[in-house]
Enzyme design. Structure first.
Site, PDB file in Angstrom:
ATOM      1  N   ARG A  61    -105.122 -43.565 115.733  1.00  0.00           N
ATOM      2  CA  ARG A  61    -104.227 -43.910 116.833  1.00  0.00           C
ATOM      3  C   ARG A  61    -104.765 -45.168 117.507  1.00  0.00           C
ATOM      4  NH1 ARG A  61    -104.932 -38.247 117.148  1.00  0.00           N
ATOM      5  NH2 ARG A  61    -102.979 -37.072 116.881  1.00  0.00           N
ATOM      6  N   LYS A  86    -106.780 -36.855 120.331  1.00  0.00           N
ATOM      7  CA  LYS A  86    -105.711 -36.120 120.993  1.00  0.00           C
ATOM      8  C   LYS A  86    -106.043 -34.629 121.018  1.00  0.00           C
ATOM      9  CE  LYS A  86    -100.658 -35.798 121.081  1.00  0.00           C
ATOM     10  NZ  LYS A  86     -99.397 -36.205 120.412  1.00  0.00           N
ATOM     11  N   HIS A 192     -98.539 -47.632 116.210  1.00  0.00           N
ATOM     12  CA  HIS A 192     -98.507 -46.268 115.688  1.00  0.00           C
ATOM     13  C   HIS A 192     -97.821 -46.207 114.327  1.00  0.00           C
ATOM     14  CE1 HIS A 192     -99.705 -42.244 116.754  1.00  0.00           C
ATOM     15  NE2 HIS A 192     -98.544 -41.749 116.368  1.00  0.00           N
ATOM     16  N   ARG A 195    -100.231 -45.730 111.491  1.00  0.00           N
ATOM     17  CA  ARG A 195    -100.671 -44.349 111.277  1.00  0.00           C
ATOM     18  C   ARG A 195     -99.623 -43.557 110.501  1.00  0.00           C
ATOM     19  NH1 ARG A 195    -103.833 -39.953 113.469  1.00  0.00           N
ATOM     20  NH2 ARG A 195    -102.526 -38.206 114.138  1.00  0.00           N
ATOM     21  N   HIS A 218    -104.096 -33.269 113.018  1.00  0.00           N
ATOM     22  CA  HIS A 218    -102.998 -32.425 113.486  1.00  0.00           C
ATOM     23  C   HIS A 218    -103.461 -30.970 113.596  1.00  0.00           C
ATOM     24  CE1 HIS A 218     -99.718 -35.401 111.903  1.00  0.00           C
ATOM     25  NE2 HIS A 218    -100.204 -35.742 113.083  1.00  0.00           N
ATOM     26  N   TYR A 227     -93.734 -36.092 107.574  1.00  0.00           N
ATOM     27  CA  TYR A 227     -93.832 -37.259 106.692  1.00  0.00           C
ATOM     28  C   TYR A 227     -93.251 -36.993 105.309  1.00  0.00           C
ATOM     29  CZ  TYR A 227     -96.872 -38.868 110.400  1.00  0.00           C
ATOM     30  OH  TYR A 227     -97.362 -39.229 111.624  1.00  0.00           O
TER      31      TYR A 227
END
Length: 248
Positions: A61, A86, A192, A195, A218, A227
Site C-alpha cells: 500500500r 492495515k 493503489h 497493488r 488480507h 481479483y
C-alpha cells in the site's frame, strides 16, 4: 392529529429481527495490464519510480511503502517486512529482484545524507513512543531510518530533536497521476492500482490464492477473491457469440 407511538430502549421490538443491514456496493478494482504498468513506470524517475516499482513488485500500500525503515528490507532473504499494516498487522512479502540494485544505490545515498545529519546534530527519526522511552538514542540509529526520507528537516515540538519525516505520500500520488496521463492510460490509475495489478498478475500466473492473500495481508480470502473477477480468463477469455457470426 394522531400522535405517534413512543418507544423506549427497554421495549421489545421483534420486527427488528428481520431487518438486514444493507451492504455497501462492491466495485471491481482498477487493474493495469503488464504493458500499462511498464508504460507508467517509464514515465517515472528517481524515488517515485522506485517506490512505484516496490508497490507493484511487492503489493505494498502507499503508506506501507512510505513508512518502510531500513531494517525492514532484507536483501539476503529477498524479503520486506511490513510493520503495523492495515489492521495493525505485520506481514512479510517479497523483495523483487528487479528493484534490488536501484534500491541499494538509493540506500547508499540515504545513508550519506543521514551521516551528514548526524554531524550537524540532527539525524533523528520518529519512533513508536514506547520504544523511544525504552531506547532513547535509537532514533539516530541507521536501522530505524526511513527508506524514503523527506528532503527537509523539522524540529519536534516536544523533544526539540531535528528529524526527518518519511516522504509525504502526496508526492508519489501526484507523480503517478501525471505519469499515467503522459503514458496515455485511460483508466483511473492511482498508487493503489499497482497493488491491485500485483495481485491480479500473480493469479494470472497461477499462484495459489492463499499465497496471494498472505502477501497482501488480507484477513479473509474472500477479499482476495475480488481479483479473480478481473483475470484474463474471465469475460475477456470467453469468445462472444457475436464473434462466431463472422465464421458463417
Amino acid at each position: 392529529m394522531a400522535r405517534l407511538p413512543r418507544f423506549t430502549s427497554e421495549q421489545d421490538l421483534p420486527w427488528l429481527d428481520n431487518v438486514v443491514r444493507a451492504k455497501g456496493a462492491q466495485r471491481l478494482p482498477v487493474v493495469l495490464t503488464r504493458a500499462e504498468v511498464r508504460a507508467v513506470l517509464q514515465q517515472l524517475s528517481g524515488t517515485p519510480r522506485l517506490m512505484a516499482l516496490l508497490m507493484y513488485g511487492a503489493g505494498l500500500r502507499l503508506l506501507e511503502c512510505a513508512r518502510l525503515r531500513v531494517q525492514d528490507v532484507d536483501f539476503a532473504s529477498n524479503q520486506i517486512v511490513v510493520r503495523a499494516g492495515k489492521g495493525d498487522k505485520d506481514r512479510v512479502t517479497m523483495l523483487p529482484g528487479a528493484v534490488k540494485a536501484d534500491l541499494l544505490r538509493h540506500l547508499h545515498g540515504v545513508k550519506r545524507q543521514h551521516e551528514r545529519d548526524l554531524q550537524s546534530g540532527a539525524g533523528w527519526v520518529e519512533l513508536p513512543w514506547a520504544l523511544a522511552r525504552k531506547y532513547p538514542n535509537a532514533g539516530r540509529e541507521w536501522a530505524w531510518q526511513w527508506v524514503f526520507p523527506a528532503t527537509r528537516l523539522y524540529a519536534d515540538r516536544v523533544t526539540g530533536q531535528r528529524r526527518r519525516h518519511h516522504l509525504h505520500e502526496s508526492v508519489l500520488q501526484r507523480a503517478v497521476k501525471e505519469a499515467a496521463r503522459r503514458a496515455g492510460i485511460a483508466k483511473r490509475a492511482t498508487c493503489h492500482t499497482f497493488r491491485h495489478s500485483f495481485a491480479t498478475h500473480l493469479l494470472e500466473d497461477n499462484h495459489d490464492i492463499r499465497t496471494v492473500q498472505e502477501l497482501l495481508g488480507h484477513r479473509d480470502v474472500s477479499t482476495t477473491q475480488i481479483y479473480t473477477h478481473v483475470l484474463n480468463r474471465g469475460p475477456g477469455g470467453v469468445r462472444s457469440p457475436a464473434d462466431r457470426l463472422l465464421d458463417l
